[in-house]
Design a protein around this motif. Structure first.
Motif, PDB file in Angstrom:
ATOM      1  N   SER A  25     -13.474-111.280 -14.951  1.00  0.00           N
ATOM      2  CA  SER A  25     -12.870-112.610 -14.836  1.00  0.00           C
ATOM      3  C   SER A  25     -12.317-112.871 -13.439  1.00  0.00           C
ATOM      4  CB  SER A  25     -11.741-112.760 -15.856  1.00  0.00           C
ATOM      5  OG  SER A  25     -10.747-111.770 -15.628  1.00  0.00           O
ATOM      6  N   TYR A  26     -12.317-111.877 -12.576  1.00  0.00           N
ATOM      7  CA  TYR A  26     -11.847-111.990 -11.201  1.00  0.00           C
ATOM      8  C   TYR A  26     -10.352-112.226 -11.075  1.00  0.00           C
ATOM      9  CZ  TYR A  26     -16.634-111.890  -9.587  1.00  0.00           C
ATOM     10  OH  TYR A  26     -17.916-111.505  -9.332  1.00  0.00           O
ATOM     11  N   LEU A  56       0.112-113.860 -10.476  1.00  0.00           N
ATOM     12  CA  LEU A  56      -0.815-114.514  -9.564  1.00  0.00           C
ATOM     13  C   LEU A  56      -0.472-115.981  -9.393  1.00  0.00           C
ATOM     14  CD1 LEU A  56      -3.445-114.237  -7.879  1.00  0.00           C
ATOM     15  CD2 LEU A  56      -4.688-114.849  -9.967  1.00  0.00           C
ATOM     16  N   TYR A 111     -12.577-105.426 -18.564  1.00  0.00           N
ATOM     17  CA  TYR A 111     -13.716-105.164 -17.683  1.00  0.00           C
ATOM     18  C   TYR A 111     -13.373-104.063 -16.688  1.00  0.00           C
ATOM     19  CZ  TYR A 111     -17.372-106.046 -14.236  1.00  0.00           C
ATOM     20  OH  TYR A 111     -18.424-105.918 -13.369  1.00  0.00           O
ATOM     21  N   SER A 112     -12.129-104.081 -16.231  1.00  0.00           N
ATOM     22  CA  SER A 112     -11.707-103.058 -15.275  1.00  0.00           C
ATOM     23  C   SER A 112     -10.201-102.872 -15.342  1.00  0.00           C
ATOM     24  CB  SER A 112     -12.121-103.433 -13.848  1.00  0.00           C
ATOM     25  OG  SER A 112     -11.399-104.557 -13.397  1.00  0.00           O
ATOM     26  N   LEU A 115      -6.545-110.358 -12.068  1.00  0.00           N
ATOM     27  CA  LEU A 115      -5.820-109.239 -12.650  1.00  0.00           C
ATOM     28  C   LEU A 115      -4.523-109.725 -13.283  1.00  0.00           C
ATOM     29  CD1 LEU A 115      -5.876-106.163 -10.262  1.00  0.00           C
ATOM     30  CD2 LEU A 115      -7.464-106.803 -12.079  1.00  0.00           C
ATOM     31  N   TYR A 135       0.651-113.341  -4.698  1.00  0.00           N
ATOM     32  CA  TYR A 135       1.373-112.916  -5.884  1.00  0.00           C
ATOM     33  C   TYR A 135       2.868-113.120  -5.677  1.00  0.00           C
ATOM     34  CZ  TYR A 135      -2.782-110.533  -7.650  1.00  0.00           C
ATOM     35  OH  TYR A 135      -4.032-110.248  -8.118  1.00  0.00           O
ATOM     36  N   THR A 170     -15.240-107.079  -8.088  1.00  0.00           N
ATOM     37  CA  THR A 170     -14.471-107.607  -9.208  1.00  0.00           C
ATOM     38  C   THR A 170     -13.457-108.631  -8.747  1.00  0.00           C
ATOM     39  OG1 THR A 170     -12.748-105.929  -9.049  1.00  0.00           O
ATOM     40  CG2 THR A 170     -14.644-105.413 -10.420  1.00  0.00           C
ATOM     41  N   GLY A 171     -13.164-108.638  -7.493  1.00  0.00           N
ATOM     42  CA  GLY A 171     -12.215-109.612  -6.966  1.00  0.00           C
ATOM     43  C   GLY A 171     -10.772-109.196  -7.035  1.00  0.00           C
ATOM     44  N   ALA A 172     -10.486-108.024  -7.524  1.00  0.00           N
ATOM     45  CA  ALA A 172      -9.094-107.607  -7.633  1.00  0.00           C
ATOM     46  C   ALA A 172      -8.583-107.148  -6.278  1.00  0.00           C
ATOM     47  CB  ALA A 172      -8.977-106.484  -8.648  1.00  0.00           C
ATOM     48  N   PRO A 173      -7.292-107.311  -6.023  1.00  0.00           N
ATOM     49  CA  PRO A 173      -6.749-106.978  -4.707  1.00  0.00           C
ATOM     50  C   PRO A 173      -6.860-105.497  -4.381  1.00  0.00           C
ATOM     51  CG  PRO A 173      -4.985-107.434  -6.243  1.00  0.00           C
ATOM     52  CD  PRO A 173      -6.249-107.815  -6.930  1.00  0.00           C
ATOM     53  N   LEU A 196     -13.887 -98.997 -13.940  1.00  0.00           N
ATOM     54  CA  LEU A 196     -14.694-100.011 -14.606  1.00  0.00           C
ATOM     55  C   LEU A 196     -15.005 -99.572 -16.021  1.00  0.00           C
ATOM     56  CD1 LEU A 196     -17.187-100.830 -11.724  1.00  0.00           C
ATOM     57  CD2 LEU A 196     -15.110-102.058 -12.352  1.00  0.00           C
ATOM     58  N   TYR A 212      -5.389-113.396  -2.029  1.00  0.00           N
ATOM     59  CA  TYR A 212      -4.537-113.691  -3.183  1.00  0.00           C
ATOM     60  C   TYR A 212      -3.084-113.866  -2.746  1.00  0.00           C
ATOM     61  CZ  TYR A 212      -8.471-111.348  -5.463  1.00  0.00           C
ATOM     62  OH  TYR A 212      -9.714-110.983  -5.883  1.00  0.00           O
ATOM     63  N   TYR A 239      -5.552-117.882  -5.739  1.00  0.00           N
ATOM     64  CA  TYR A 239      -6.501-116.978  -5.106  1.00  0.00           C
ATOM     65  C   TYR A 239      -7.659-117.779  -4.535  1.00  0.00           C
ATOM     66  CZ  TYR A 239      -9.397-117.201  -9.391  1.00  0.00           C
ATOM     67  OH  TYR A 239     -10.158-117.614 -10.452  1.00  0.00           O
ATOM     68  N   GLU A 297      -8.262-106.411 -15.818  1.00  0.00           N
ATOM     69  CA  GLU A 297      -9.173-107.546 -15.649  1.00  0.00           C
ATOM     70  C   GLU A 297      -9.952-107.710 -16.946  1.00  0.00           C
ATOM     71  OE1 GLU A 297     -12.784-109.028 -12.664  1.00  0.00           O
ATOM     72  OE2 GLU A 297     -12.272-106.910 -12.865  1.00  0.00           O
ATOM     73  N   GLN A 321     -11.710-117.130  -3.156  1.00  0.00           N
ATOM     74  CA  GLN A 321     -12.826-116.195  -3.030  1.00  0.00           C
ATOM     75  C   GLN A 321     -13.702-116.517  -1.840  1.00  0.00           C
ATOM     76  OE1 GLN A 321     -13.989-116.642  -7.337  1.00  0.00           O
ATOM     77  NE2 GLN A 321     -14.191-114.429  -7.182  1.00  0.00           N
TER      78      GLN A 321
END
Lengths: 113, 115
Positions: B100-101, A45, B29-30, B103, A35, A98-101, B49, A33, A48, B91, A50
């Motif tokens: 949704s991937y 953001l 979601y998180s 943040l 930012y 979840t894909g969050a950093p 979560l 990502y 990003y 999220e 994946q």
């Protein structure tokens, strides 16, 4: 030790110039990502990715471009179209589904001359 | 869509407790929590979560109230090293039930711990 490296630490841009910020990770993370952080603000953001050779625009992608040719590298180019580029830029990667950093690099502070 | 954090700033004496809240108008979601010291990169603290679970990290713990779309970060017996700006990242959940991937971060809560 695994981590994320960003270079340079400080970068000066002249009017009309494109500049590229480097981001490298050796964590074997798929997701990366970019930012942007302005004083007193949260992180926003820019882009990003994946997976290699694929990337998505974030909330403020205008004036920026990225590439993801290798899993370890995710460089960000600030183009001349970005009229207010002065900010702290953070690269991050993720180990989460979840894909969050989960890990951030030390950041690059970009200043306009 | 940006989550709202409260308070914006708080000053504590060593050993005191604090609560930082993060609220969203969207179904989440998180929720992710980070701490950033001045001039440094954010450091990941924990992820929650949906499901209302509570997690802990040393003397820092957090909860996620799915019904209220709110998360709270609890800092107990604060230490000088806890000083910094705390960010929540939320999220949003998709109709499919997945995340949704992406943040969205709040503006942060500046925590100062003094001797």
């Amino acid at each position: 030790d695994g981590g994320i490296t960003q270079s340079p630490k400080y970068l000066f841009r002249k009017e009309g110039q494109n500049v590229t910020l480097s981001c490298e990770q050796n964590l074997n993370h798929d997701a990366m990502y970019w930012y942007r952080q302005d004083p007193g603000q949260g992180l926003r953001l820019i882009y990003y990715s994946q997976i290699v050779n694929d990337f998505q625009k974030g909330d403020i992608a205008e004036g920026y471009s990225v590439s993801r040719e290798k899993k370890e590298s995710f460089p960000l180019t600030v183009t001349s179209a970005q009229k207010n580029p002065t900010a702290f830029y953070l690269c991050a990667s993720s180990m989460f589904p979840t894909g969050a950093p989960s890990y951030f690099g030390p950041g690059t502070r970009l200043l306009v001359l | 869509q940006q989550p709202v954090q409260s308070p914006q700033a708080v000053i504590l004496r060593e050993g005191e407790d604090a609560v930082i809240n993060c609220s969203s108008s969207k179904a989440l979601y998180s929720v992710h929590w980070y701490r950033q010291k001045h001039g440094e990169a954010p450091v990941f603290l924990m992820i929650l979560l949906k499901g209302g679970e509570q997690k802990g990290h040393e003397k820092i713990s957090a909860s996620f109230n799915e019904k209220k779309q709110q998360s709270s970060l609890y800092l107990t017996a604060s230490q000088l090293s806890y000083s910094g700006t705390y960010f929540c990242g939320t999220e949003i959940g998709r109709d499919s039930g997945a995340g949704s991937y992406q943040l969205t971060f709040g503006k942060g809560t500046k925590l100062s711990v003094i001797p």
